[in-house]
Design an enzyme around this catalytic site. Structure first.
Site, PDB file in Angstrom:
ATOM      1  N   SER A 168      18.326  12.274 -44.701  1.00 51.15           N
ATOM      2  CA  SER A 168      17.880  11.001 -45.254  1.00 51.15           C
ATOM      3  C   SER A 168      19.067  10.060 -45.318  1.00 51.15           C
ATOM      4  O   SER A 168      20.188  10.479 -45.638  1.00 51.15           O
ATOM      5  CB  SER A 168      17.298  11.207 -46.666  1.00 51.15           C
ATOM      6  OG  SER A 168      17.149   9.967 -47.329  1.00 51.15           O
ATOM      7  N   SER A 169      18.815   8.791 -45.019  1.00 51.81           N
ATOM      8  CA  SER A 169      19.897   7.805 -45.091  1.00 51.81           C
ATOM      9  C   SER A 169      20.269   7.491 -46.535  1.00 51.81           C
ATOM     10  O   SER A 169      21.321   6.905 -46.790  1.00 51.81           O
ATOM     11  CB  SER A 169      19.480   6.517 -44.374  1.00 51.81           C
ATOM     12  OG  SER A 169      18.345   5.941 -45.012  1.00 51.81           O
ATOM     13  N   ARG A 215      -1.515   7.615 -13.123  1.00 54.28           N
ATOM     14  CA  ARG A 215      -0.074   7.375 -13.235  1.00 54.28           C
ATOM     15  C   ARG A 215       0.474   7.657 -14.632  1.00 54.28           C
ATOM     16  O   ARG A 215       1.681   7.649 -14.836  1.00 54.28           O
ATOM     17  CB  ARG A 215       0.258   5.946 -12.800  1.00 54.28           C
ATOM     18  CG  ARG A 215       0.065   5.741 -11.303  1.00 54.28           C
ATOM     19  CD  ARG A 215       0.398   4.316 -10.868  1.00 54.28           C
ATOM     20  NE  ARG A 215       0.107   4.113  -9.463  1.00 54.28           N
ATOM     21  CZ  ARG A 215       0.926   4.416  -8.458  1.00 54.28           C
ATOM     22  NH1 ARG A 215       2.117   4.925  -8.723  1.00 54.28           N
ATOM     23  NH2 ARG A 215       0.574   4.192  -7.208  1.00 54.28           N
ATOM     24  N   ARG A 226     -16.336   4.983  -4.233  1.00 56.64           N
ATOM     25  CA  ARG A 226     -14.920   4.895  -4.573  1.00 56.64           C
ATOM     26  C   ARG A 226     -14.622   3.593  -5.308  1.00 56.64           C
ATOM     27  O   ARG A 226     -15.114   2.528  -4.937  1.00 56.64           O
ATOM     28  CB  ARG A 226     -14.072   4.910  -3.286  1.00 56.64           C
ATOM     29  CG  ARG A 226     -12.664   5.482  -3.398  1.00 56.64           C
ATOM     30  CD  ARG A 226     -11.632   4.473  -3.937  1.00 56.64           C
ATOM     31  NE  ARG A 226     -10.303   5.042  -3.894  1.00 56.64           N
ATOM     32  CZ  ARG A 226      -9.716   5.634  -4.928  1.00 56.64           C
ATOM     33  NH1 ARG A 226     -10.345   5.758  -6.078  1.00 56.64           N
ATOM     34  NH2 ARG A 226      -8.479   6.084  -4.821  1.00 56.64           N
ATOM     35  N   HIS A 273       0.865  -1.188   0.000  1.00 54.86           N
ATOM     36  CA  HIS A 273       0.000   0.000   0.000  1.00 54.86           C
ATOM     37  C   HIS A 273       0.898   1.233   0.000  1.00 54.86           C
ATOM     38  O   HIS A 273       1.644   1.477   0.945  1.00 54.86           O
ATOM     39  CB  HIS A 273      -0.903   0.005   1.232  1.00 54.86           C
ATOM     40  CG  HIS A 273      -2.040   0.985   1.134  1.00 54.86           C
ATOM     41  ND1 HIS A 273      -1.856   2.347   1.208  1.00 54.86           N
ATOM     42  CD2 HIS A 273      -3.382   0.784   0.973  1.00 54.86           C
ATOM     43  CE1 HIS A 273      -3.022   2.951   1.098  1.00 54.86           C
ATOM     44  NE2 HIS A 273      -3.971   2.026   0.949  1.00 54.86           N
ATOM     45  N   ASP A 274       0.825   2.016  -1.073  1.00 50.65           N
ATOM     46  CA  ASP A 274       1.782   3.103  -1.247  1.00 50.65           C
ATOM     47  C   ASP A 274       1.640   4.217  -0.210  1.00 50.65           C
ATOM     48  O   ASP A 274       2.630   4.708   0.330  1.00 50.65           O
ATOM     49  CB  ASP A 274       1.692   3.674  -2.665  1.00 50.65           C
ATOM     50  CG  ASP A 274       0.271   3.892  -3.160  1.00 50.65           C
ATOM     51  OD1 ASP A 274      -0.668   3.882  -2.332  1.00 50.65           O
ATOM     52  OD2 ASP A 274       0.087   4.085  -4.386  1.00 50.65           O
ATOM     53  N   VAL A 317      16.826  18.145 -46.310  1.00 47.98           N
ATOM     54  CA  VAL A 317      16.723  18.843 -45.020  1.00 47.98           C
ATOM     55  C   VAL A 317      15.254  18.748 -44.626  1.00 47.98           C
ATOM     56  O   VAL A 317      14.420  19.536 -45.076  1.00 47.98           O
ATOM     57  CB  VAL A 317      17.164  20.320 -45.116  1.00 47.98           C
ATOM     58  CG1 VAL A 317      17.101  20.973 -43.733  1.00 47.98           C
ATOM     59  CG2 VAL A 317      18.565  20.438 -45.701  1.00 47.98           C
ATOM     60  N   HIS A 364      -9.314  25.849 -49.400  1.00 49.00           N
ATOM     61  CA  HIS A 364      -9.564  24.589 -50.101  1.00 49.00           C
ATOM     62  C   HIS A 364      -8.341  24.179 -50.921  1.00 49.00           C
ATOM     63  O   HIS A 364      -8.461  23.455 -51.923  1.00 49.00           O
ATOM     64  CB  HIS A 364     -10.797  24.673 -51.005  1.00 49.00           C
ATOM     65  CG  HIS A 364     -12.014  25.192 -50.319  1.00 49.00           C
ATOM     66  ND1 HIS A 364     -12.822  24.411 -49.530  1.00 49.00           N
ATOM     67  CD2 HIS A 364     -12.534  26.454 -50.276  1.00 49.00           C
ATOM     68  CE1 HIS A 364     -13.803  25.139 -49.044  1.00 49.00           C
ATOM     69  NE2 HIS A 364     -13.645  26.390 -49.471  1.00 49.00           N
TER      70      HIS A 364
END
Length: 464
Positions: free
Chosen positions: A301-302, A350, A341, A90-91, A308, A168
């Protein structure tokens, strides 16, 4: 070995959030809430527990001295047990037990029964998340504010730079590049103001929201008044630069999180506006209206050495969309809880760090992209003057003001779907019936050019 990119690939951007939205951050805020609650109890005249100035300073020192090893001890209490105490699983209870040990260490063992007095876990958690969101929003506003400032400055710099509009996707009434930037600045400014007007609702009222345990122990104390003062007056919970708190007097065991949804809704609108901005920037870069500065060593680019790519704007777009998807899910889920609850909100909350992580990655990539670009004024001008047909609107409107019959249809016949020139337009003007259009009006029409037909666009840009 990270699973989430916000802690892996993008960790250089998310460092400001680590102390705030990590597991360490959540534990630290829980400890802070518990400590400040003890301080508030110790300052209440009707509670038989008082802290002198030195004792209060020592208790508050626990907050300021809290470090990662302390959080690890609390985690160990939860998962494995620690210091002779069995694992709690239990935190929040683990935070309480660690604080009991810590109080004893600083010579205040007699005060341990006031830790978490009359509270349920959600009293601690909802306030802890409030503090987390307060600080996280402040962290987001720095890179967001810098991005907005760039847009505002660019709007001012380019206020008089005429540019072809596209509605458009087709050539339309000219504008200025600065005015188009100013639209985004105005939209963002309005949303940021709304964040400043928001207050996160917090509660401090026990297991079912009725102050039952607190009232049973001290029936003469006005516990709602105590809770409201603790949450709102700023003595114990510092307000943020953008987020403050309001007391929720009526809850179940949990605060219903409606104000989380309100905060996320504003952040989603901010992100959506910025996605709109990134897509426009992408198109301007694609058309060579905005050029990017090559960065030494950077590869576009490879396979294609010349590239660019507008990677920062694309990266910002993707990260902001991920953040929005997660926030939309939170807005749908968090305000819903079965009866008094259920725990399903706990695991959803979280992901707040992931959400804010993607936001800050998006904002920082926007800033990085902005540093690389500048307008290509000549290319923008050439694209505009290549479409004189956009003057058809001005012509037909002037003619209508003079009572010229069927002015719209006359310009439609001349220009719709046709490739026309200024010469064609001027010939049309010369042929207008002088019964309706005098020589002065004809000259005024011919003096209009695509790069001067911007209306009031320059003056619509707000001064820095």
């Amino acid at each position: 070995m990270n699973i989430s990119p916000v802690d892996g690939r993008y960790e250089r951007y998310t460092a400001p959030l680590r102390q705030i939205m990590s597991e360490f951050g959540l534990i630290k805020y829980r400890v802070e809430v518990m400590v400040r609650y003890v301080l508030a109890l110790g300052a209440h005249a009707d509670i038989p527990f008082q802290l002198n100035q030195a004792e209060a300073k020592a208790v508050e020192g626990i907050i300021h001295a809290f470090v990662q090893d302390d959080a690890l001890s609390i985690k160990q209490l939860e998962t494995k047990g620690w210091n002779g105490i069995l694992a709690t699983n239990h935190d929040v209870k683990s935070c309480e037990l660690w604080l009991r040990w810590k109080f004893a260490q600083i010579g205040l063992g007699g005060a341990v029964e006031w830790i978490h007095f009359g509270c349920t876990s959600e009293d601690v958690n909802n306030i802890a998340y409030g503090l987390m969101l307060r600080d996280a929003v402040d962290a987001l506003m720095q890179p967001l504010g810098l991005a907005v400032a760039w847009i505002q400055n660019s709007a001012s710099d380019c206020a008089r730079m005429p540019m072809l509009s596209r509605t458009h996707g087709q050539p339309a009434t000219p504008t200025t590049l600065g005015k188009e930037f100013a639209i985004f600045e105005e939209r963002l400014r309005r949303q940021i103001q709304q964040i400043g007007a928001l207050k996160l609702s917090l509660k401090l009222n026990g297991a079912s929201g009725n102050y039952a345990a607190m009232h049973a122990a001290f029936p003469n104390i006005d516990w709602p008044q105590f809770a409201q003062a603790f949450i709102e007056d700023g003595t114990y919970l510092r307000k943020g630069a953008h987020v403050s708190f309001s007391f929720n007097p009526l809850t179940t065991q949990i605060e219903p999180h409606d104000t989380y949804a309100e905060l996320f809704a504003v952040l989603m609108r901010i992100n959506t506006i910025l996605v709109d901005f990134t897509q426009d920037m992408w198109r301007y870069i694609s058309d060579d209206w905005i050029v990017q500065k090559p960065i030494a060593g950077e590869v576009g680019s490879s396979a294609m050495p010349h590239k660019v790519n507008p990677i920062n704007f694309e990266n910002a777009e993707g990260n902001l969309q991920i953040a929005n998807w997660l926030m939309e899910g939170c807005c749908r889920k968090l305000p819903v809880s079965r009866m008094q609850r259920d725990l399903s909100d706990s695991t959803v909350a979280r992901v707040f760090g992931t959400i804010f992580g993607h936001c800050i990655v998006g904002y920082e990539n926007l800033r990085a992209g902005m540093k690389k670009v500048s307008p290509n004024a000549e290319k923008i001008r050439l694209a505009l003057v290549a479409h004189p047909e956009v003057l058809a609107e001005a012509y037909q409107t002037i003619l209508r003001s003079k009572g010229y019959p069927n002015a719209y249809d006359a310009l439609k016949s001349l220009s719709r779907g046709a490739k026309i020139t200024l010469t064609d337009l001027h010939a049309f003007v010369d042929g207008l019936d002088p019964e309706f259009v005098d020589a002065e009006t004809k000259q005024r029409m011919k003096d209009i050019t695509p790069d001067t037909y911007v209306g009031l666009a320059p003056s619509l840009v707000r001064a820095g």
